[in-house]
Design an enzyme around this catalytic site. Structure first.
Site, PDB file in Angstrom:
ATOM      1  N   GLY A   1     -73.272 -85.179  86.849  1.00 23.18           N
ATOM      2  CA  GLY A   1     -72.746 -86.102  87.765  1.00 23.18           C
ATOM      3  C   GLY A   1     -71.408 -85.646  88.221  1.00 23.18           C
ATOM      4  O   GLY A   1     -70.468 -85.949  87.376  1.00 23.18           O
ATOM      5  N   HIS A   2     -71.149 -84.819  89.212  1.00 19.05           N
ATOM      6  CA  HIS A   2     -69.861 -84.486  89.778  1.00 19.05           C
ATOM      7  C   HIS A   2     -69.291 -85.272  90.873  1.00 19.05           C
ATOM      8  O   HIS A   2     -70.171 -85.260  91.870  1.00 19.05           O
ATOM      9  CB  HIS A   2     -69.717 -83.112  89.842  1.00 19.05           C
ATOM     10  CG  HIS A   2     -69.990 -82.302  88.736  1.00 19.05           C
ATOM     11  ND1 HIS A   2     -70.197 -80.771  88.676  1.00 19.05           N
ATOM     12  CD2 HIS A   2     -70.149 -82.641  87.480  1.00 19.05           C
ATOM     13  CE1 HIS A   2     -70.056 -80.311  87.527  1.00 19.05           C
ATOM     14  NE2 HIS A   2     -69.984 -81.383  86.438  1.00 19.05           N
ATOM     15  N   THR A   3     -68.384 -86.118  90.685  1.00 18.07           N
ATOM     16  CA  THR A   3     -67.882 -86.607  91.882  1.00 18.07           C
ATOM     17  C   THR A   3     -66.703 -85.902  92.615  1.00 18.07           C
ATOM     18  O   THR A   3     -65.961 -85.542  91.799  1.00 18.07           O
ATOM     19  CB  THR A   3     -67.370 -88.191  91.391  1.00 18.07           C
ATOM     20  OG1 THR A   3     -68.342 -88.645  90.727  1.00 18.07           O
ATOM     21  CG2 THR A   3     -66.713 -89.021  92.737  1.00 18.07           C
TER      22      THR A   3
ATOM     23  N   VAL B   1     -53.665 -85.182  88.985  1.00 19.16           N
ATOM     24  CA  VAL B   1     -52.893 -86.288  89.204  1.00 19.16           C
ATOM     25  C   VAL B   1     -53.605 -87.502  89.969  1.00 19.16           C
ATOM     26  O   VAL B   1     -53.046 -88.414  90.429  1.00 19.16           O
ATOM     27  CB  VAL B   1     -51.476 -86.371  89.405  1.00 19.16           C
ATOM     28  CG1 VAL B   1     -50.653 -85.530  88.338  1.00 19.16           C
ATOM     29  CG2 VAL B   1     -51.283 -85.488  90.712  1.00 19.16           C
ATOM     30  N   GLY B   2     -54.923 -87.121  90.403  1.00 19.51           N
ATOM     31  CA  GLY B   2     -55.456 -88.075  91.045  1.00 19.51           C
ATOM     32  C   GLY B   2     -56.889 -87.499  91.662  1.00 19.51           C
ATOM     33  O   GLY B   2     -56.997 -86.191  91.517  1.00 19.51           O
TER      34      GLY B   2
ATOM     35  N   ASP C   1     -67.796 -85.431  81.278  1.00 22.53           N
ATOM     36  CA  ASP C   1     -66.920 -86.305  82.207  1.00 22.53           C
ATOM     37  C   ASP C   1     -65.512 -86.062  82.068  1.00 22.53           C
ATOM     38  O   ASP C   1     -64.439 -87.036  82.139  1.00 22.53           O
ATOM     39  CB  ASP C   1     -67.260 -87.767  81.669  1.00 22.53           C
ATOM     40  CG  ASP C   1     -68.794 -88.040  81.768  1.00 22.53           C
ATOM     41  OD1 ASP C   1     -69.276 -87.646  82.670  1.00 22.53           O
ATOM     42  OD2 ASP C   1     -69.257 -88.745  80.861  1.00 22.53           O
TER      43      ASP C   1
ATOM     44  N   LYS D   1     -63.901 -82.264  90.070  1.00 17.08           N
ATOM     45  CA  LYS D   1     -62.676 -82.054  91.246  1.00 17.08           C
ATOM     46  C   LYS D   1     -62.047 -80.544  90.960  1.00 17.08           C
ATOM     47  O   LYS D   1     -61.728 -79.941  91.828  1.00 17.08           O
ATOM     48  CB  LYS D   1     -61.690 -83.224  90.687  1.00 17.08           C
ATOM     49  CG  LYS D   1     -60.531 -83.022  91.504  1.00 17.08           C
ATOM     50  CD  LYS D   1     -59.140 -83.528  90.763  1.00 17.08           C
ATOM     51  CE  LYS D   1     -58.149 -82.911  91.208  1.00 17.08           C
ATOM     52  NZ  LYS D   1     -57.089 -83.454  91.929  1.00 17.08           N
TER      53      LYS D   1
ATOM     54  N   GLN E   1     -71.611 -81.206  81.481  1.00 16.38           N
ATOM     55  CA  GLN E   1     -71.567 -81.673  80.011  1.00 16.38           C
ATOM     56  C   GLN E   1     -70.346 -81.163  79.426  1.00 16.38           C
ATOM     57  O   GLN E   1     -69.219 -80.566  80.090  1.00 16.38           O
ATOM     58  CB  GLN E   1     -72.921 -81.510  79.430  1.00 16.38           C
ATOM     59  CG  GLN E   1     -73.843 -82.598  79.912  1.00 16.38           C
ATOM     60  CD  GLN E   1     -74.777 -81.788  80.743  1.00 16.38           C
ATOM     61  OE1 GLN E   1     -75.062 -80.506  80.521  1.00 16.38           O
ATOM     62  NE2 GLN E   1     -75.113 -82.419  81.694  1.00 16.38           N
TER      63      GLN E   1
ATOM     64  N   GLY F   1     -63.962 -84.538  84.368  1.00 18.39           N
ATOM     65  CA  GLY F   1     -63.243 -84.301  85.717  1.00 18.39           C
ATOM     66  C   GLY F   1     -63.479 -82.875  86.230  1.00 18.39           C
ATOM     67  O   GLY F   1     -62.580 -82.525  87.138  1.00 18.39           O
ATOM     68  N   LYS F   2     -64.602 -82.272  85.825  1.00 18.26           N
ATOM     69  CA  LYS F   2     -64.850 -81.014  86.004  1.00 18.26           C
ATOM     70  C   LYS F   2     -65.149 -80.709  87.594  1.00 18.26           C
ATOM     71  O   LYS F   2     -64.777 -79.629  88.252  1.00 18.26           O
ATOM     72  CB  LYS F   2     -66.285 -80.259  85.312  1.00 18.26           C
ATOM     73  CG  LYS F   2     -65.876 -80.109  83.877  1.00 18.26           C
ATOM     74  CD  LYS F   2     -67.223 -79.672  83.311  1.00 18.26           C
ATOM     75  CE  LYS F   2     -68.425 -80.490  83.160  1.00 18.26           C
ATOM     76  NZ  LYS F   2     -68.020 -81.805  82.378  1.00 18.26           N
TER      77      LYS F   2
ATOM     78  N   ASN G   1     -78.776 -84.336  84.711  1.00 19.39           N
ATOM     79  CA  ASN G   1     -78.157 -85.240  83.869  1.00 19.39           C
ATOM     80  C   ASN G   1     -76.585 -85.222  84.316  1.00 19.39           C
ATOM     81  O   ASN G   1     -75.802 -86.089  83.804  1.00 19.39           O
ATOM     82  CB  ASN G   1     -78.184 -85.055  82.315  1.00 19.39           C
ATOM     83  CG  ASN G   1     -78.178 -83.366  82.044  1.00 19.39           C
ATOM     84  OD1 ASN G   1     -77.869 -82.611  82.943  1.00 19.39           O
ATOM     85  ND2 ASN G   1     -78.273 -83.028  80.698  1.00 19.39           N
TER      86      ASN G   1
HETATM   87  P1  IMP Z   1     -79.453 -85.786  77.983  1.00 19.60           P
HETATM   88  O1  IMP Z   1     -78.808 -84.675  78.457  1.00 19.60           O
HETATM   89  O2  IMP Z   1     -79.880 -86.655  78.928  1.00 19.60           O
HETATM   90  O3  IMP Z   1     -80.569 -85.344  77.074  1.00 19.60           O
HETATM   91  O4  IMP Z   1     -78.772 -86.573  77.150  1.00 19.60           O
HETATM   92  C1  IMP Z   1     -78.166 -86.100  75.810  1.00 19.60           C
HETATM   93  C2  IMP Z   1     -76.518 -86.775  75.570  1.00 19.60           C
HETATM   94  O5  IMP Z   1     -75.786 -86.091  76.451  1.00 19.60           O
HETATM   95  C3  IMP Z   1     -76.407 -88.369  75.824  1.00 19.60           C
HETATM   96  O6  IMP Z   1     -75.365 -88.609  74.891  1.00 19.60           O
HETATM   97  C4  IMP Z   1     -76.042 -88.297  77.191  1.00 19.60           C
HETATM   98  O7  IMP Z   1     -75.234 -89.369  77.502  1.00 19.60           O
HETATM   99  C5  IMP Z   1     -74.960 -87.144  77.176  1.00 19.60           C
HETATM  100  N1  IMP Z   1     -74.791 -86.320  78.565  1.00 19.60           N
HETATM  101  C6  IMP Z   1     -75.682 -85.543  79.383  1.00 19.60           C
HETATM  102  N2  IMP Z   1     -75.015 -85.383  80.292  1.00 19.60           N
HETATM  103  C7  IMP Z   1     -73.943 -85.750  80.559  1.00 19.60           C
HETATM  104  C8  IMP Z   1     -72.809 -85.690  81.421  1.00 19.60           C
HETATM  105  O8  IMP Z   1     -72.767 -84.875  82.338  1.00 19.60           O
HETATM  106  N3  IMP Z   1     -71.640 -86.390  80.823  1.00 19.60           N
HETATM  107  C9  IMP Z   1     -71.705 -86.990  79.989  1.00 19.60           C
HETATM  108  N4  IMP Z   1     -72.470 -86.872  79.012  1.00 19.60           N
HETATM  109  C10 IMP Z   1     -73.794 -86.598  79.170  1.00 19.60           C
END
Ligand code: IMP
Length: 427
Positions: free
Chosen positions: A40-42, A413-414, A13, A18, A223, A15-16, A38
């Site tokens: 999520g990129h906005t 910066v945004g 998280d 962007k 991640q 901000g990759k 898992n």
């Molecule tokens: P998993 O990847 O769903 O197995 O989750 C394992 C850990 O990685 C947990 O603490 C999740 O919240 C964290 N996690 C997985 N994907 C992300 C991501 O894209 N951003 C931030 N934390 C993540």
């Protein structure tokens, strides 16, 4: 050489999305190499907001080849939903390539992720419950099912039956819950197979051909370093390799082909899920950062834990990934603060620690040692050049460089594409 690996230098998280979107403009090929939905990129383009979980954000440019590499675990249902969502918004997905060697996330992986988290109780990891861990477990146990297997009906049915024998036993006998029928999964997954087939390719071949032709290739990590299964805060990690080295394995390229590693660093720290976090803030400053920074999960909607920037983590990330350029994001989130703290070390049982400890017990007892810098108390959102930044913001950036040992090359910066200051070219 013209390749760059972009990774998260904290707990994800950063901000990759962007920064990838910004650099993708100069790239010819954009590659995801680990993780799954898992992530999520906005990405905000004009007035339109895109939330991508699997497909590289380069897809938003019409002329980029976007690759889902062999190291990614693919939930075909999510993949097809994402393709449909993009197509509905007028984005052409014909440049998407999916590795035939990537492993599939199956319905039983998602179920096991869920029931296993419940079983862990207070010791839960806080996973995204997307089946990521169980899918990688099967891959390493050599019972996983790959995209190439999905395209071969007979092979897929055989592997599915074999897997279900074991998974249903586990679900029924150990977790006391219902299992799955072969027919149901078979019908569902074979319907996906035909839709996915046109995108399937030998992705390592495509990527290496592009590199050899002198094209610009961007490897987009998901991640972050501290969620890496080897280098992160184990066991509170994900099950893949978000560090830069993961790109070689997860995309099928040799280390000699990587020319630059960009570490994306958020101007403060956040974490979702469980596990120790030394510079976490439990006060109104933490809440303020969360609100201004909109720190709520793109994938799960969970509120993120927020805290000060931790230079011990940065130094560690620079070391394990060989980061040579930092993309500093969300600097504007700190605009209103009187003072800004940076954690420069930890105090553990009366001793100062400056290297990131591997024992979670030790990390949980570490107290942050802070250095305080004056805030800039100015709106940075319209800064477009380094010269536009107030001196206190520049001092904060300089201190980050000194403490981490890497140069800051990009400043965000945004959330908009235009709200980016480029100090050094990446390609
Ligand atoms: P998993 O990847 O769903 O197995 O989750 C394992 C850990 O990685 C947990 O603490 C999740 O919240 C964290 N996690 C997985 N994907 C992300 C991501 O894209 N951003 C931030 N934390 C993540």
């Amino acid at each position: 050489m013209t390749t760059a690996v972009l990774i998260g230098a904290q707990w994800g998280d950063e901000g990759k999305g962007k920064i990838t979107d910004y650099l993708a403009e100069q790239a010819d090929v954009v590659v995801r190499y680990q993780g799954g939905n898992n992530a999520g990129h906005t990405v905000i383009v004009g007035e339109e907001e895109f939330k991508l979980h699997l497909i590289p954000s380069g897809i938003l440019y019409a002329d980029k080849i976007c690759v889902i590499g062999n190291g990614v675990v693919v939930d075909p249902q999510v993949l097809l939903q994402e393709i449909e969502h993009l197509e509905a918004k007028g984005i052409n997905t014909s440049n998407l390539r999916i590795s035939s060697q990537a492993h599939l996330i199956m319905p039983y992986h998602k179920k096991i992720d869920e029931v296993e988290e419940e079983r862990r109780g207070a010791a839960k990891i806080g996973t995204t419950k997307r089946g990521i861990g169980p899918a990688y477990m099967d891959k390493f146990a050599r019972v996983g099912i790959r995209i190439i297997d999905l395209l071969d009906k007979e092979e897929f049915e055989k592997l599915l039956e074999r897997n279900l024998q074991e998974k249903n036993h586990l679900l029924n006998k150990v977790y006391q819950t219902e299992g799955f029928s072969t027919e149901e999964i078979l019908a569902e997954y074979l319907s996906y197979a035909e839709k996915i087939r046109p995108y399937v390719a030998d992705s390592s071949f495509i990527i290496n051909e592009a590199i050899n032709a002198g094209k610009h290739v961007l490897f987009e990590g998901a991640q972050g370093t501290l969620l890496d299964v080897d280098h992160g805060t184990y066991p509170y990690v994900t099950s893949s390799y978000p560090v830069a080295g993961g790109a070689c394995i997860g995309a099928g390229v040799g280390p000699t082909k990587i020319s630059k590693v960009v570490g994306v660093v958020k101007a403060y720290t956040s974490r979702v899920g469980e596990g120790p976090f030394p510079s976490e803030l439990f006060d109104e400053t933490g809440a303020l950062i969360r609100d201004i920074g909109k720190e709520y999960g793109t994938t799960t909607g969970r509120a993120r834990r927020c805290g000060w920037l931790d230079a011990v983590i940065l130094k560690y990330s620079v070391r394990v990934s060989g980061i040579d350029a930092i993309a500093l994001t969300k600097l504007d989130v700190l605009d209103t603060l009187d003072t800004i703290k940076i954690c420069t070390g930890y105090e553990y049982e009366g001793q100062k620690i400056t290297e990131f400890p591997h024992s979670l017990k030790v990390l949980a007892k570490c107290k942050p040692i802070y250095e305080e810098l004056p805030g800039w108390k100015q709106d940075l959102s319209s800064a477009r050049r380094y010269e536009d930044l107030p001196v206190n913001a520049r001092n904060y950036i300089k201190r980050i460089e000194e403490l981490s040992g890497a140069k800051v090359a990009i400043i965000a910066v945004g959330p908009k594409r235009t709200q980016t200051i480029m100090l050094e070219p990446i390609f």
